[in-house]
Design a protein around this motif. Structure first.
Motif, PDB file in Angstrom:
ATOM      1  N   ALA A 204       0.818  -1.218   0.000  1.00  0.00           N
ATOM      2  CA  ALA A 204       0.000   0.000   0.000  1.00  0.00           C
ATOM      3  C   ALA A 204       0.846   1.260   0.000  1.00  0.00           C
ATOM      4  N   GLY A 205       2.181   1.107  -0.004  1.00  0.00           N
ATOM      5  CA  GLY A 205       3.049   2.276   0.014  1.00  0.00           C
ATOM      6  C   GLY A 205       3.124   2.941   1.372  1.00  0.00           C
ATOM      7  N   VAL A 206       2.724   2.209   2.435  1.00  0.00           N
ATOM      8  CA  VAL A 206       2.753   2.735   3.799  1.00  0.00           C
ATOM      9  C   VAL A 206       3.581   1.791   4.662  1.00  0.00           C
ATOM     10  N   GLU A 207       4.538   2.333   5.386  1.00  0.00           N
ATOM     11  CA  GLU A 207       5.311   1.543   6.337  1.00  0.00           C
ATOM     12  C   GLU A 207       4.430   1.259   7.547  1.00  0.00           C
ATOM     13  N   TRP A 209       5.331   0.603  10.576  1.00  0.00           N
ATOM     14  CA  TRP A 209       5.866   1.281  11.746  1.00  0.00           C
ATOM     15  C   TRP A 209       5.786   2.799  11.558  1.00  0.00           C
ATOM     16  N   CYS A 210       5.891   3.528  12.664  1.00  0.00           N
ATOM     17  CA  CYS A 210       6.070   4.993  12.610  1.00  0.00           C
ATOM     18  C   CYS A 210       4.905   5.704  11.925  1.00  0.00           C
ATOM     19  N   LEU A 211       3.694   5.341  12.283  1.00  0.00           N
ATOM     20  CA  LEU A 211       2.524   5.930  11.620  1.00  0.00           C
ATOM     21  C   LEU A 211       2.400   7.420  11.930  1.00  0.00           C
ATOM     22  N   GLY A 212       2.718   7.817  13.155  1.00  0.00           N
ATOM     23  CA  GLY A 212       2.607   9.232  13.521  1.00  0.00           C
ATOM     24  C   GLY A 212       3.609  10.113  12.813  1.00  0.00           C
ATOM     25  N   SER A 213       4.856   9.658  12.708  1.00  0.00           N
ATOM     26  CA  SER A 213       5.866  10.470  12.016  1.00  0.00           C
ATOM     27  C   SER A 213       5.612  10.496  10.516  1.00  0.00           C
ATOM     28  N   GLN A 214       5.061   9.428   9.969  1.00  0.00           N
ATOM     29  CA  GLN A 214       4.700   9.456   8.549  1.00  0.00           C
ATOM     30  C   GLN A 214       3.627  10.518   8.301  1.00  0.00           C
ATOM     31  N   TYR A 215       2.662  10.575   9.213  1.00  0.00           N
ATOM     32  CA  TYR A 215       1.595  11.585   9.055  1.00  0.00           C
ATOM     33  C   TYR A 215       2.163  12.993   9.206  1.00  0.00           C
ATOM     34  N   TRP A 216       3.015  13.186  10.212  1.00  0.00           N
ATOM     35  CA  TRP A 216       3.598  14.519  10.433  1.00  0.00           C
ATOM     36  C   TRP A 216       4.435  14.958   9.242  1.00  0.00           C
TER      37      TRP A 216
END
Length: 342
Positions: A204-207, A209-216
């Motif tokens: 899906a092109g999403v890691e 881990w680190c969901l919050g930093s990806q969003y930020w």
């Protein structure tokens, strides 16, 4: 967080390092007493007892797993502590799908010291805990306290904020400091322990881990955020911790690695900040670097037998019994000194 490069890559790197003993690593700094040495400026004393209590307070809420009351209550407490210190606080709520399909309600917490300062340094950490101790041999499905993996990094950041806020204007550093705490960092898929589960984020092109930093990183707060560099705290409070020079940190912010390790050496903390290069890992600094903030990952990441993380990592042993004031002091004082050297 998870390992990016496998042990074979580490072996190759070790061969390269030992094959050229006459060449100094890029992170090496002037010898003590040399003409090039900058005097240590007076920095506040980092209070390890205070940082220890900040760690214990977070643990007292229970596992800080997104979508739980403990998570909400701890987040409220963290924000209130920064506000009480006089920092400018902003929360960034978000919703993200975890690898198991759950919709996680998260929030990143941003606290700014001296927001008017043009030059800025970012301090990062994550404040959530992993929802399952999947490396635990007896309780792999149990939530964990996350005393070191989560709480210690937040505690160091809080104590640094407390020290900065206590200084008169004439004794503050020459840079503003932004403390950015990420949520949902530790709700990731580990193929080594969860091979029986499906990673629904795969492809899906999403890691995972680190969901919050990806969003930020995709929705910067403050808008258009820029900093001269960043320091990520992750697992910074355990007994016997050793902080190696992680691969991505050296690639993206080698000068900052040099500053930190040099200052640690001058303060007497070389037993913690060791002169060893290690493979890269997936951690929040991957995404802060992508967002344009050159970031060093301060993490207990050295070979432990066949593992690259300590035995407590992602187990129920990650509790207050492993937290050590001396480690908290080494990290907090080194980072405070680095801020004051700017």
């Amino acid at each position: 967080m998870r390992l990016l490069w496998r042990p074979a890559a580490l072996l190759a790197a070790t061969v390269l390092l030992t094959a050229c003993p006459d060449k100094k690593p890029a992170t090496e700094t002037p010898d003590a007493g040399s003409a090039a040495e900058t005097p240590l400026r007076k920095a506040p004393a980092f209070n390890a007892d205070s940082a220890y209590q900040f760690t214990a307070k977070q643990v007292s809420f229970g596992p800080r797993v997104p979508n739980t009351p403990a998570h909400v209550n701890c987040g409220d407490w963290i924000s209130s502590k920064f506000r009480a210190l006089g920092l400018q606080v902003q929360e960034q709520p978000f919703t993200a799908m975890a690898f198991d399909g759950k919709q996680l309600r998260g929030r990143n917490i941003i606290a700014r010291f001296a927001p008017q300062a043009a030059r800025r340094v970012a301090l990062f950490a994550h404040w959530d805990t992993r929802p399952f101790a999947d490396k635990d041999k007896t309780k792999p499905n149990a939530p964990l306290d996350g005393a070191n993996d989560g709480a210690s990094g937040v505690a160091v950041a809080l104590e640094i904020a407390r020290q900065l806020a206590a200084q008169p204007d004439s004794l503050t550093p020459a840079v503003g400091v932004d403390i950015i705490l990420f949520d949902a960092e530790d709700y990731g898929y580990d193929s080594s322990t969860q091979a029986n589960l499906e990673n629904k984020l795969a492809g899906a092109g999403v890691e995972s881990w680190c969901l919050g930093s990806q969003y930020w990183a995709k929705n910067l707060v403050p808008a258009g955020y820029k900093a001269e560099y960043g320091i990520l705290f992750d697992m910074v409070g355990a007994k016997g911790a050793r902080f190696s020079r992680e691969e991505l940190s050296r690639q993206q912010a080698n000068d900052v690695v040099g500053k930190l390790w040099y200052n640690a050496s001058r303060l007497g903390y070389s037993d913690y900040f060791i002169a060893q290069d290690m493979p890269g890992i997936t951690d929040d600094h991957v995404f802060t670097n992508q967002a344009g903030v050159r970031t060093v990952d301060l993490i207990d990441h050295v070979p432990y037998g066949d593992e690259f993380f300590p035995a407590y990592h992602h187990t129920t042993q990650d509790n207050m019994s492993i937290i050590d004031r001396n480690t908290l002091k080494a990290v907090g004082q080194t980072v405070l000194q680095t801020l004051y050297q700017e």
